[in-house]
Design an enzyme around this catalytic site. Structure first.
Site, PDB file in Angstrom:
ATOM      1  N   SER A 109       0.854  -1.189   0.000  1.00 54.06           N
ATOM      2  CA  SER A 109       0.000   0.000   0.000  1.00 54.06           C
ATOM      3  C   SER A 109       0.887   1.234   0.000  1.00 54.06           C
ATOM      4  O   SER A 109       1.767   1.362   0.844  1.00 54.06           O
ATOM      5  CB  SER A 109      -0.914   0.025   1.231  1.00 54.06           C
ATOM      6  OG  SER A 109      -1.884  -0.990   1.172  1.00 54.06           O
ATOM      7  N   MET A 115      -0.102   0.175   4.982  1.00 54.42           N
ATOM      8  CA  MET A 115      -1.090  -0.894   5.086  1.00 54.42           C
ATOM      9  C   MET A 115      -2.005  -0.679   6.288  1.00 54.42           C
ATOM     10  O   MET A 115      -3.110  -1.231   6.351  1.00 54.42           O
ATOM     11  CB  MET A 115      -0.382  -2.243   5.195  1.00 54.42           C
ATOM     12  CG  MET A 115      -1.244  -3.438   4.866  1.00 54.42           C
ATOM     13  SD  MET A 115      -1.648  -3.591   3.115  1.00 54.42           S
ATOM     14  CE  MET A 115      -0.093  -4.212   2.463  1.00 54.42           C
ATOM     15  N   THR A 120      -6.847  -5.360   8.921  1.00 54.51           N
ATOM     16  CA  THR A 120      -7.931  -5.957   9.700  1.00 54.51           C
ATOM     17  C   THR A 120      -7.707  -5.813  11.196  1.00 54.51           C
ATOM     18  O   THR A 120      -8.573  -6.159  11.986  1.00 54.51           O
ATOM     19  CB  THR A 120      -8.077  -7.443   9.320  1.00 54.51           C
ATOM     20  OG1 THR A 120      -8.136  -7.544   7.895  1.00 54.51           O
ATOM     21  CG2 THR A 120      -9.351  -8.040   9.864  1.00 54.51           C
ATOM     22  N   HIS A 429       1.867 -10.710   5.207  1.00 56.61           N
ATOM     23  CA  HIS A 429       2.616 -10.760   6.460  1.00 56.61           C
ATOM     24  C   HIS A 429       4.095 -11.049   6.246  1.00 56.61           C
ATOM     25  O   HIS A 429       4.772 -11.477   7.167  1.00 56.61           O
ATOM     26  CB  HIS A 429       2.046 -11.854   7.384  1.00 56.61           C
ATOM     27  CG  HIS A 429       0.673 -11.580   7.881  1.00 56.61           C
ATOM     28  ND1 HIS A 429      -0.076 -12.526   8.578  1.00 56.61           N
ATOM     29  CD2 HIS A 429      -0.115 -10.481   7.797  1.00 56.61           C
ATOM     30  CE1 HIS A 429      -1.261 -12.017   8.878  1.00 56.61           C
ATOM     31  NE2 HIS A 429      -1.305 -10.772   8.418  1.00 56.61           N
ATOM     32  N   THR A 475       2.005  -7.459  13.021  1.00 60.29           N
ATOM     33  CA  THR A 475       2.018  -6.008  13.237  1.00 60.29           C
ATOM     34  C   THR A 475       2.425  -5.630  14.651  1.00 60.29           C
ATOM     35  O   THR A 475       3.226  -4.707  14.850  1.00 60.29           O
ATOM     36  CB  THR A 475       0.651  -5.394  12.902  1.00 60.29           C
ATOM     37  OG1 THR A 475       0.294  -5.733  11.565  1.00 60.29           O
ATOM     38  CG2 THR A 475       0.686  -3.883  13.037  1.00 60.29           C
TER      39      THR A 475
END
EC number: 1.1.3.50
Length: 501
Positions: A109, A115, A120, A429, A475
């Site tokens: 992104s 991102m 999510t 990921h 993350t």
């Protein structure tokens, strides 16, 4: 030439924003500038997670990043691949092969928030072998505590419903004995603030809002080189993404906080090339299946304008556990899942959930991203070539995961289709390409603070720093490591420390 700054951070995602915030908290006198290649999608709150916006406002922003989306329903993973909204594939997929060679699902992104503007928001802690021994347990725990506060991690994102109760009961029935002594199945830790209207999802704006001093973000600015002399960075060279104008920004330290593909690309372009740069690229193979849960749907009517991922139904997880459960499992009602599943046309009032099982992968030096100087991109950065594949043991684990999710789907109610291994890179990921290590032995790119070997003041942050085989969402770990990087940069600059190479 722009005005000099103390710290220049390349990339405005969760990791870059966390580095900037931590520096400001410790040494507010240091000037920090975040530079982002993409546009600012949410000027009123730069870096906001677009999931907080109404669907009618969200889609144009996602298209601005990824371009027009395919017409009609496209089950995720169908070939040739299309980037999910808000992302761009690293290379166009031709649909050939089994989808596991060369990471065709890899995407990025380019926008303020990275991102983190589209994610999510799952933020579980890793455990056991997922944790690198470069840091001690107390160091990890301290960093995780700060990271969880930055991201606003909570297990109370969704209120309890009959559907979530049924799912959790089934999970505990299946896994209670198997996970005895380990973390139990339960609600997924999510990065958000629960509200009466539903969760407010965390983005870079959330992280930066906690900074005691505002951190400026310069969008639409591509960093094409780090200027360095004798291992000491003096600043960066940038290109305006629209006009092509070039500029230099002097800086006392540079933190490269892009994704696990573009961070090593910038280091390579800058002539900063530790032997392990781009190597040990590590994705998480992802197996999915759909299931109907044996519980009546209470709220069948859903506003057509509402984002189905944001209704209050819940997300559960089955944690990774060494020796007991070599997977990280997510059970998400379809309104909360980033993966689109095919659902047949027959009427069925039972809630539909998606099961997504993430696998640890054999971490190998030959899984890598390499760079082609002879085929530069539009901004002059070296071309990207991804060399990546599954081992025999990886494929055995995939088969095991398929059996597990099929059995769990049956325990929940009814399996709706055969389990599917998504194309490599679909997890988004990927890690390891700028991995940290304890010593400069050619097997890592940076030390435990993120400082790149062979440099005085060039640091890396983001998923790429994680050196271990992991199954859980990365993350939180990336932000925890970014917190430590921010601490190291602040100590070095504010204290006038000059670290030896």
């Amino acid at each position: 030439m722009s005005e000099a700054v103390d710290v220049l951070v390349v990339g405005s995602g969760p990791a870059g924003s966390s580095v900037a915030r931590r520096i400001r908290e410790i040494a507010p006198e240091l000037s920090v500038l975040i530079v982002e290649a993409g546009p600012d999608l949410t000027p009123d709150a730069p870096g906001e997670n677009v999931r907080n916006l109404p669907a009618a406002e969200r889609l144009p922003l996602q298209i601005r990043v990824s371009g027009p989306q395919p017409v009609g329903f496209q089950p995720f993973g169908s070939r040739p691949l299309h980037a999910r909204p808000g992302t761009v594939l690293f290379r166009e997929d031709d649909g050939s092969g089994d989808g596991q060679e060369g990471m065709p699902g890899g995407a990025f992104s380019a926008n303020v928030g990275g991102m983190g503007a589209h994610w999510t928001c799952a933020v579980p802690r890793p455990s056991g072998s997922e944790l690198s021994d470069v840091l001690g347990r107390e160091e990890w725990d301290a960093a995780f505590a700060v990271a969880e506060s930055y991201l606003k991690a909570t297990t109370a994102a969704f209120p309890e419903t009959p559907a979530s109760v049924a799912v959790l009961a089934a999970l505990r029935g299946v896994y209670e004995e198997r996970l005895a002594g380990a973390r139990p199945a339960g609600p997924m830790p999510l990065a958000c603030e629960p509200t009466a209207q539903g969760p407010r999802w965390t983005g870079a704006d959330t992280v930066l809002a906690g900074s005691p001093v505002p951190v400026p973000i310069r969008s639409g600015t591509v960093v094409v080189a780090i200027r360095a002399e004798g291992g000491m960075a003096t600043g960066v060279e940038t290109v305006d993404a629209v006009t092509g104008a070039r500029e230099e920004i002097p800086a006392r330290a540079v933190v490269v906080a892009g994704d696990a593909i573009r961070s090593p690309q910038l280091l390579w372009a800058s002539g900063i090339r530790p032997p392990a740069l781009g190597c040990y690229l590590n994705d998480q193979p992802q197996v999915t299946v759909g299931a109907r849960v044996d519980v009546p749907r209470v709220n069948a009517a859903i506003d057509a304008e509402a984002d189905l991922r944001e209704t209050l139904t819940g997300v559960c997880w089955v944690p990774f556990a060494d020796g007991a459960h070599p997977f990280h499992g997510q059970v998400m009602q379809l309104d909360a899942s980033p993966i689109r599943f095919h659902v047949d046309d027959k009427r069925d009032e039972r809630p539909m959930v998606g099961l997504g099982w993430f696998l640890v992968k054999d971490v190998r030096r030959e899984d890598r991203v390499r760079f082609d100087d002879a085929r530069p991109d539009a901004h002059g950065l070296p071309g990207i070539v991804i060399e990546y594949g599954l081992t025999d043991r990886d494929r055995e684990n995939v088969a095991r995961a398929k059996r597990e999710v099929a059995a769990l789907a049956a325990a929940l109610g009814e399996q709706t289709r055969e389990p599917q291994l998504l194309p490599a890179g679909s997890s988004l990921h990927y890690q390891g390409s700028v991995r940290m290590g304890s010593v400069d032995d050619g097997e890592s790119v940076c030390d435990g603070s993120g400082r790149v070997w062979g440099t005085e003041n060039v640091f890396v942050a983001g998923n790429g720093v994680i050196p271990t085989a992991t199954a859980c969402n990365p993350t939180l770990t990336a932000v925890a490591l970014a917190v430590r990087t921010g601490e190291a940069v602040a100590a070095q600059l504010a204290g006038g420390e000059r670290r030896g190479r």
